[in-house]
Scaffold this active site. Structure first.
Site, PDB file in Angstrom:
ATOM      1  N   ARG A  49     -27.369  -6.887  44.358  1.00  0.00           N
ATOM      2  CA  ARG A  49     -28.582  -7.439  44.961  1.00  0.00           C
ATOM      3  C   ARG A  49     -28.570  -7.110  46.445  1.00  0.00           C
ATOM      4  NH1 ARG A  49     -32.548  -9.390  47.257  1.00  0.00           N
ATOM      5  NH2 ARG A  49     -33.827 -11.101  46.458  1.00  0.00           N
ATOM      6  N   GLU A  57     -41.635  -9.174  42.229  1.00  0.00           N
ATOM      7  CA  GLU A  57     -40.972  -9.108  40.931  1.00  0.00           C
ATOM      8  C   GLU A  57     -41.705  -8.187  39.955  1.00  0.00           C
ATOM      9  OE1 GLU A  57     -38.072 -10.502  40.184  1.00  0.00           O
ATOM     10  OE2 GLU A  57     -37.918 -11.330  42.203  1.00  0.00           O
ATOM     11  N   ARG A 101     -23.967 -11.600  40.889  1.00  0.00           N
ATOM     12  CA  ARG A 101     -24.321 -10.266  41.369  1.00  0.00           C
ATOM     13  C   ARG A 101     -23.599  -9.962  42.684  1.00  0.00           C
ATOM     14  NH1 ARG A 101     -30.818 -10.807  41.334  1.00  0.00           N
ATOM     15  NH2 ARG A 101     -30.161 -12.563  42.644  1.00  0.00           N
TER      16      ARG A 101
END
Length: 247
Positions: A49, A57, A101
Site C-alpha cells: 500500500r 476505489e 499490507r
C-alpha cells in the site's frame, strides 16, 4: 550552470518526477500486478500500500461503478510500471497496516516517486496515517499544483464553508473559514472558524505544528481537511498533523 547540465536536470525522469528528494532504496522487488492507484502486488504475493496518498476505489466486481478517476489513477501507474518490472521501496516508521499490507513509498525502476506523480496529476489526495509522514511536505507541494490547476479530483473542488456546515455533512471534508476566536491551555489549542466550527489540537500534537511553523492567528483565513463530527449540535474538527492545513 552549464547549459548541458541544466537541460539534463530539466528533462531527466527523476528531476521531473517530483520535488520529493532522491533517497536510497530500502528494498528492490519485482512487480506482479497493479491492483489500483495506490496498491500493488509483488511477485511473492505480498500487497504493498502506497504511503502518503489515497486514490479513488475501483469496483472490481463492476468496473463501471468505480469511483471517478479510479481507473485513470491505475492507468497512470501502468504507464510507468508493468508486471515483471523492478520497483523500489522506501519505508517509514510503520511497515505494515492493520490488514497486513506492506507500507512503502514506491518508485519506478527509473526512480520516479509514483505517489508524487499521482498527486501532481490530480488522481490522488494526500493522506497521512499514523507516524508515516517522512515526505509529507514534498507530497503536499505536488497536491497543491494539481489543486491550483484544478486537475482531476480537484476539477470541481469547492470546500465547505465553516459557517454553513450541517449535521448531514459529517465525515471527511475540506473546510474553509476565518478564525473568529482562539484560545490556548494545557490541553492544547482551540479555535473557532466563522464562529461555528470548533477546531482542536491536542498539546501533544501541537508540537508538530510548531515544528512546521504552522501558527494560527485571529482573523486568519484557512483551508483545512479532516473528519467533521457533531457533539451536542456543535460541529467539531480535530487537527492531528500539519498536512491538514492546505497551502
Amino acid at each position: 550552470m552549464p547549459l548541458l547540465l541544466l537541460l539534463l536536470l530539466v528533462f531527466s525522469p527523476v528531476a521531473f518526477s517530483a520535488a520529493c528528494p532522491k533517497v536510497d532504496w530500502d528494498k528492490t522487488v519485482t512487480l506482479k500486478r497493479i491492483n489500483d492507484g495506490d496498491t500493488i502486488t509483488l511477485e511473492n504475493g505480498r500487497l504493498v500500500r502506497f504511503i502518503g496518498i489515497n486514490t479513488p476505489e475501483i469496483n472490481h466486481r463492476n468496473i463501471e461503478k468505480s469511483e471517478p478517476y479510479a481507473l485513470r489513477a491505475k492507468a497512470l501507474l501502468q504507464r510507468h510500471i508493468k508486471a515483471g518490472d523492478k520497483v523500489h521501496l522506501v519505508f517509514d516508521r510503520s511497515r505494515r497496516d492493520k490488514y497486513g499490507r506492506l507500507l512503502a513509498y514506491v518508485y519506478s525502476r527509473g526512480g520516479r516517486n509514483l505517489a508524487a506523480l499521482l498527486l501532481r496529476a490530480g488522481l490522488a489526495k494526500q493522506w497521512v496515517v499514523g507516524k508515516n509522514d517522512r515526505f509529507w511536505r514534498c507530497l503536499q507541494k505536488e497536491q497543491r499544483v494539481a489543486r491550483l490547476r484544478k486537475k482531476g479530483l480537484w476539477s470541481d473542488f469547492s470546500p465547505l464553508r465553516a459557517a454553513r456546515i450541517t449535521a448531514q455533512q459529517q465525515g471527511y471534508q475540506y473546510i474553509s473559514g476565518t478564525i473568529s476566536a482562539i484560545s490556548k491551555s494545557k490541553k492544547g489549542l482551540q479555535f473557532f472558524l466563522d464562529r461555528k466550527l470548533k477546531v482542536r489540537i491536542s498539546a501533544a500534537n501541537l508540537r508538530k505544528f510548531k515544528a512546521n511553523n504552522s501558527d494560527f492567528h485571529l482573523h486568519d483565513r484557512v483551508l483545512l481537511s479532516g473528519k467533521v463530527t457533531f457533539f451536542a449540535a456543535q460541529p467539531q474538527l480535530t487537527l492531528y498533523h500539519p498536512v491538514q492545513i492546505l497551502p
